[in-house]
Design a protein around this motif. Structure first.
Motif, mmCIF file in Angstrom:
data_model
loop_
_atom_site.group_PDB
_atom_site.id
_atom_site.type_symbol
_atom_site.label_atom_id
_atom_site.label_comp_id
_atom_site.label_asym_id
_atom_site.label_seq_id
_atom_site.Cartn_x
_atom_site.Cartn_y
_atom_site.Cartn_z
ATOM 1 N N THR B 64 0.852 -1.186 0.000
ATOM 2 C CA THR B 64 0.000 0.000 0.000
ATOM 3 C C THR B 64 0.894 1.244 0.000
ATOM 4 O O THR B 64 2.123 1.132 -0.088
ATOM 5 N N ALA B 65 0.263 2.393 0.147
ATOM 6 C CA ALA B 65 1.001 3.666 0.032
ATOM 7 C C ALA B 65 2.217 3.716 0.960
ATOM 8 O O ALA B 65 3.265 4.254 0.581
ATOM 9 N N LYS B 66 2.086 3.134 2.128
ATOM 10 C CA LYS B 66 3.182 3.215 3.105
ATOM 11 C C LYS B 66 4.453 2.508 2.617
ATOM 12 O O LYS B 66 5.542 2.757 3.134
ATOM 13 N N ASP B 67 4.311 1.646 1.646
ATOM 14 C CA ASP B 67 5.455 0.860 1.160
ATOM 15 C C ASP B 67 6.247 1.543 0.051
ATOM 16 O O ASP B 67 7.284 1.022 -0.369
ATOM 17 N N VAL B 68 5.741 2.663 -0.446
ATOM 18 C CA VAL B 68 6.445 3.333 -1.554
ATOM 19 C C VAL B 68 7.366 4.402 -0.971
ATOM 20 O O VAL B 68 6.903 5.353 -0.350
ATOM 21 N N PRO B 69 8.667 4.256 -1.159
ATOM 22 C CA PRO B 69 9.610 5.175 -0.502
ATOM 23 C C PRO B 69 9.359 6.649 -0.846
ATOM 24 O O PRO B 69 9.335 7.487 0.033
ATOM 25 N N VAL B 70 9.223 6.954 -2.129
ATOM 26 C CA VAL B 70 8.948 8.336 -2.550
ATOM 27 C C VAL B 70 7.669 8.260 -3.383
ATOM 28 O O VAL B 70 7.709 7.999 -4.578
ATOM 29 N N ASN B 71 6.552 8.502 -2.700
ATOM 30 C CA ASN B 71 5.270 8.106 -3.281
ATOM 31 C C ASN B 71 4.715 9.154 -4.238
ATOM 32 O O ASN B 71 3.682 9.778 -3.985
ATOM 33 N N GLU B 72 5.396 9.352 -5.330
ATOM 34 C CA GLU B 72 4.927 10.317 -6.334
ATOM 35 C C GLU B 72 5.546 9.981 -7.675
ATOM 36 O O GLU B 72 6.643 9.424 -7.744
ATOM 37 N N TYR B 73 4.832 10.325 -8.732
ATOM 38 C CA TYR B 73 5.403 10.189 -10.068
ATOM 39 C C TYR B 73 4.662 11.096 -11.030
ATOM 40 O O TYR B 73 3.644 11.707 -10.680
ATOM 41 N N GLY B 74 5.180 11.166 -12.232
ATOM 42 C CA GLY B 74 4.587 12.004 -13.268
ATOM 43 C C GLY B 74 5.663 12.385 -14.263
ATOM 44 O O GLY B 74 6.789 12.679 -13.871
ATOM 45 N N LEU B 75 5.312 12.370 -15.535
ATOM 46 C CA LEU B 75 6.309 12.597 -16.590
ATOM 47 C C LEU B 75 6.850 14.023 -16.542
ATOM 48 O O LEU B 75 8.035 14.257 -16.721
ATOM 49 N N VAL B 76 5.975 14.986 -16.295
ATOM 50 C CA VAL B 76 6.412 16.384 -16.273
ATOM 51 C C VAL B 76 6.333 16.942 -14.852
ATOM 52 O O VAL B 76 7.268 17.552 -14.362
ATOM 53 N N ILE B 77 5.188 16.726 -14.198
ATOM 54 C CA ILE B 77 4.992 17.175 -12.819
ATOM 55 C C ILE B 77 4.716 15.923 -11.987
ATOM 56 O O ILE B 77 3.828 15.142 -12.343
ATOM 57 N N LYS B 78 5.429 15.767 -10.900
ATOM 58 C CA LYS B 78 5.209 14.569 -10.081
ATOM 59 C C LYS B 78 4.035 14.839 -9.141
ATOM 60 O O LYS B 78 4.208 15.148 -7.973
ATOM 61 N N ASP B 79 2.830 14.722 -9.705
ATOM 62 C CA ASP B 79 1.635 15.096 -8.956
ATOM 63 C C ASP B 79 0.740 13.907 -8.643
ATOM 64 O O ASP B 79 -0.359 14.075 -8.132
ATOM 65 N N GLN B 80 1.188 12.690 -8.958
ATOM 66 C CA GLN B 80 0.340 11.513 -8.754
ATOM 67 C C GLN B 80 1.015 10.532 -7.791
ATOM 68 O O GLN B 80 2.186 10.180 -7.994
ATOM 69 N N PRO B 81 0.299 10.100 -6.757
ATOM 70 C CA PRO B 81 0.881 9.066 -5.898
ATOM 71 C C PRO B 81 1.021 7.750 -6.675
ATOM 72 O O PRO B 81 0.163 7.419 -7.503
ATOM 73 N N VAL B 82 2.073 7.024 -6.415
ATOM 74 C CA VAL B 82 2.195 5.687 -7.016
ATOM 75 C C VAL B 82 1.045 4.819 -6.501
ATOM 76 O O VAL B 82 0.363 4.137 -7.264
ATOM 77 N N ILE B 83 0.842 4.875 -5.175
ATOM 78 C CA ILE B 83 -0.283 4.184 -4.548
ATOM 79 C C ILE B 83 -0.946 5.185 -3.603
ATOM 80 O O ILE B 83 -0.264 5.810 -2.781
ATOM 81 N N CYS B 84 -2.265 5.334 -3.729
ATOM 82 C CA CYS B 84 -2.995 6.264 -2.861
ATOM 83 C C CYS B 84 -3.427 5.544 -1.583
ATOM 84 O O CYS B 84 -3.835 4.382 -1.626
ATOM 85 N N GLY B 85 -3.393 6.282 -0.482
ATOM 86 C CA GLY B 85 -3.873 5.704 0.769
ATOM 87 C C GLY B 85 -3.113 6.251 1.948
ATOM 88 O O GLY B 85 -2.131 6.994 1.774
ATOM 89 N N PRO B 86 -3.528 5.886 3.156
ATOM 90 C CA PRO B 86 -2.867 6.394 4.349
ATOM 91 C C PRO B 86 -1.501 5.751 4.551
ATOM 92 O O PRO B 86 -1.208 4.692 3.996
#
Lengths: 154, 734
Positions: B64-86
């Motif tokens: 889940t979200a807690k497992d993603v070290p840097v929880n963001e991505y995006g080709l131009v702007i990193k505005d999307q969580p890899v995994i959403c959640g608490p």
């Protein structure tokens, strides 16, 4: 269920789940990945194979329905190192781009030519309506099949 | 080798079925991954209970979200969580903003177990107000999707050229329109798939289909918090892309799972998963008003463009930048006022798709041009020739185009090769006869366009190639390292041709190393019609240096070259002044359609496409691109209707989202390939693969107007829409 299916000349005996689709049998049980899956709803034709010489979308058929039948996949079309004329025609006429639809196109068209060795362009188009291509615009695919039919004496 | 229709280097494997695509590759001990996606368009996840899924026999892990070290991505702007959640320390990553957000990842011994387990994950949502209309999203009281984008505006570009009041005062006729374009789904035949594993050197490796190995690598190592050299991306054969693989789909989660578990992890998306969870072409709403003098010179053009970016940027701010430039067409206009907005909504994100904002801009621009021709009583070719950009013309952004402006020649070639004849100093349309059946009406339409080649507006543009010359007295083998993705367009064949030409050896001596971050340096993406242009210049540079080393007796002679084209600049925030691009391609199309006024079906009978490709490096591949682009654009204009209801895609199957079959395509496509060299292109080549897409939809609407007298300002022109609109005009079965 136990099935015995001949694929590309080899008899395969397996104990399979009744729900297994033929395309999954081909890809997962036998590892013949030339038969592709593109849609899951029987539109795209990427999984077209021959069953007893007739073309069939292998996602529309359960593996158990192929029990005792003879299947040919794209891997079994060439005669050793000698490509089938249809394979050569797709190669020579730029009948492919990404290539994902190509095995299905080749299997559908080779079965079609058995029924109609001298097709018109319009007949070729009608024969391919169950096979999608997103890259080529179909023009070179039709050209390839026409070329193959001529080469095969059509 | 330049100019020869060499057959594809990958054809043998593709006609025998031996070529592996991402879903065809297996590794011993591999696990299967399944993603759980959001059940809400906009909500905060207050809790996520994975215990039932974890307890299912065969489940190896749930991330889940807690497992993603840097929880963001995006080709131009990193505005999307890899995994959403608490549980993630990335602000805002507990919120889902679209149904395509990922909320958990299950890894299991089999695909079936993973599929069962994702359904056992219990997600508690606290609904947030959502917004689905792009203009409503810009209102002050609209729900805000991202803290740093007030009024949900990602980008607002302006063009201010000349004096609008003076322009309108010179206008004898003014035409206005509101244009609406729909979503388009890429529908590449190969749904997303991939395999993550740890390679022999301990690198987190992902085998996947994409458009830019080094960009995939960058997004993976960023999210995993790893140094670049510990992440590797490899592409096998790629089953089509069209811009749809430019952003991440399965890459990061496969890498995450393989890294955490230190085992191979595989996933294959179904067609439904593919349509629901990758970005689309932007729907846009374009308000346009143009004025012209009675002799056909455009004197003022005003436009407002709003593009629905969906919940995350993807490449929206770049796509809208293109539309901003192209919404006034390939015309020299003295007085221009354009505002273009990219807007966040809770819809599915939109991003790159063949043409990259150009088709929407051209849809409005060319319709405006055709309406002007009608209002002026002038021929549509004639009026274009009075306004097209020429060598030295200033763009709307105040700077000249790079040398080699060929839109006048392209328009004339298309007219001559289709339905027009020149006589008495003007262009005249020769219409073919109408069918006997009164329900069938034939018409002719014309449109043209331009499109940048390469990355725009100051984006760092580069391409690396390495050439190795092996042998003794003579060159026995040439190895070319060039990362560029062959997404099906035939790039790798062209790399080999260009290398053979640059080194002066037969193609049989050339071996290509590609599609692997461990073996190549960056090539940029296979997008923006840039790959032949960019890689060709890099290959040429590397070959020249390697040949020099060869002459100096180095064995092997190895040279690496980075090609960097002339710099571009971003829009000035107030005026839009800029040098937007370093190269362009030019295209024009004439279309003949037959409209069934009773059923609303539009049959495209013939398309004539004139496309200046600079130099046709592989003519057969060029016409293949033209034919493919036209059919995809025909789908966009007529058939392909992706329906979104409150952010949820209603028809995520190829049984309900209809793409052209062989029976839908034009009976005849005539490719008129012009070779008017681009001074900056390798051997003069221009990019060309997007261009034939760009003017087709407005050429079809013009042809439908010619047939019926009715303008369609909304696409797709599905039969139900056509029938409804024709009835409003008293046409058809009333």
């Amino acid at each position: 269920m136990n099935v015995s299916i001949t694929i590309n000349g080899t008899v395969y005996e397996r104990d399979i789940e009744p729900r297994m689709l033929l395309v999954h049998f081909i890809r997962e049980e036998l590892g013949l990945t030339g038969t592709n899956i593109g849609c899951d709803t029987s539109q795209c034709g990427a999984c077209t194979i021959h069953m007893d010489g007739r073309s069939l979308k292998s996602c529309t058929c359960l593996a158990v329905q192929a029990d005792g039948r003879e299947i040919t996949t794209i891997e079994g079309l060439a005669d050793g190192d000698n490509l089938h004329p249809m394979q050569e025609a797709f190669w020579d006429n730029h009948g492919l781009q990404c290539g994902y639809c190509t095995p299905g196109m080749i299997m559908a068209s080779t079965a079609f030519l058995k029924d109609n060795p001298h097709p018109t362009e319009e007949e070729i188009r009608h024969a391919l309506e169950g096979n999608f291509c997103r890259c080529t615009g179909y023009q070179n695919i039709v050209k390839s099949i026409k070329a193959a039919s001529e080469k095969m004496g059509g | 080798m330049i100019g020869q229709s060499m057959t594809r280097i990958d054809a043998l494997g593709k006609v025998t079925g031996e070529t592996p695509y991402p879903g065809d590759i297996n590794l011993e001990g591999q696990l299967w991954l399944k993603m759980r996606f959001s059940d809400r368009a906009h909500a905060r996840i207050t809790a996520i209970d994975t215990s039932q899924a974890e307890a299912l026999p065969g489940v190896v892990a749930v991330f889940t979200a807690k497992d993603v070290p840097v929880n963001e991505y995006g080709l131009v702007i990193k505005d999307q969580p890899v995994i959403c959640g608490p549980g993630s320390d990335m602000p805002g990553s507990d919120i889902v903003r679209t149904y395509m957000d990922c909320v958990a990842v299950v890894v299991a011994e089999t695909d079936a177990i993973a599929a069962k387990a994702v359904k056992l994950i219990d997600v508690t949502y606290e609904d947030l107000p959502a917004v689905f209309d792009m203009e409503a999203a810009m209102e002050d009281d609209a729900p805000q999707l991202h803290a740093d984008s007030p009024n949900n505006i990602i980008c607002h570009y302006r063009i201010r050229k000349g004096d609008m009041e003076a322009g309108w005062s010179q206008a004898d006729v003014v035409v206005e329109g509101v244009y609406e374009t729909g979503y388009q789904e890429h529908a590449y035949l190969q749904p997303e798939a991939g395999l993550g594993y740890i390679d022999e050197e301990g690198r987190v490796t992902v085998i996947v289909g994409g458009q830019w190995v080094h960009e995939d690598q960058e997004q993976i190592y960023h999210a995993l918090g790893l140094p670049p050299e510990q992440v590797r991306v490899i592409y096998p054969a790629i089953g089509g892309a069209f811009g749809g693989r430019e952003d991440m789909s399965v890459q990061i989660v496969l890498a995450l799972a393989a890294w955490k578990l230190q085992r191979p992890v595989k996933t294959i998306w179904s067609r439904e998963e593919s349509i629901l969870h990758h970005h689309k072409r932007h729907p846009m709403r374009i308000y346009s008003k143009w004025g012209a003098t009675k002799d056909g010179k455009i004197v003022a053009a005003e436009a407002k463009v709003i593009g629905d970016a969906g919940a995350y940027n993807y490449t929206s701010n770049k796509v809208l930048g293109n539309t901003n430039l192209m919404v006034t067409g390939p015309y020299e206009i003295d007085n221009v006022h354009v505002d273009t907005y990219g807007v966040y909504t809770n819809n599915i994100p939109c991003g790159a798709f063949r043409g990259f904002g150009g088709p929407q801009g051209a849809f409005a621009a060319e319709a405006q041009m055709n309406k002007l021709a009608e209002a002026l009583g002038m021929d549509p070719v004639e009026v274009r020739m009075k306004n097209v950009l020429r060598e030295g013309s200033l763009l709307t952004v105040g700077t000249p185009l790079p040398k080699g402006v060929t839109i006048p020649q392209v328009v004339e070639a298309c007219a001559e090769e289709s339905y027009w004849r020149r006589g008495d100093g003007a262009w005249h349309l020769n219409r073919p006869p109408q069918p006997d059946n009164p329900a069938l009406r034939r018409g002719i339409g014309f449109a043209c366009g331009f499109k940048n080649v390469g990355f725009s507006f100051g984006f760092p543009e580069q391409n690396w190639a390495t050439i190795e010359l092996h042998g003794g007295a003579e060159i026995e083998e040439v190895i070319v390292r060039q990362a560029g993705a062959d997404v099906g367009q035939g790039a790798h064949t062209v790399f080999v041709q260009m290398t053979a030409e640059a080194v002066g050896v037969p193609v049989e001596k050339v071996r290509l190393l590609t599609h692997d971050t461990a073996k190549t340096q960056t090539s940029g993406s296979s997008s923006a019609s840039r790959m032949t242009f960019m890689s060709g210049n890099a290959i040429r540079g590397a070959a020249q240096q390697a040949l020099q080393l060869w002459q100096d007796e180095e064995r092997p002679a190895i040279a690496t070259y980075q090609y960097k084209p002339p710099k571009t600049t971003p829009y000035h925030p107030e005026t839009g002044e800029s040098e937007p691009n370093f190269a362009y391609g030019y295209v024009a199309e004439a279309v003949e359609v037959e409209v069934d006024i009773e059923t609303g079906h539009i049959h495209v009978i013939k398309v004539v496409c004139a496309n200046d490709v600079g130099v046709a490096i592989n003519p057969q591949q060029i016409t293949g691109q033209i034919e493919g682009a036209i059919v995809q654009a025909q789908g966009y204009a007529i058939m392909e209707h992706l329906i979104s209801n409150e952010g949820k895609i209603q028809n995520p199957f190829l049984s309900t989202y209809l793409i052209p079959t062989v029976l839908d395509v034009p009976t005849e496509v005539k490719s008129v390939v012009l070779e008017l060299a681009d001074p900056r292109g390798p051997w003069g080549a221009r990019g060309m693969a997007e261009m034939p897409f760009i003017p087709l939809a407005p050429a079809i609407t013009a042809a439908v107007h010619d047939a019926t007298g009715v303008w369609f300002d909304e696409i797709p022109m599905t039969p139900d829409r056509v029938v409804t609109k024709l009835r409003e005009h008293g046409i058809g079965i009333l």
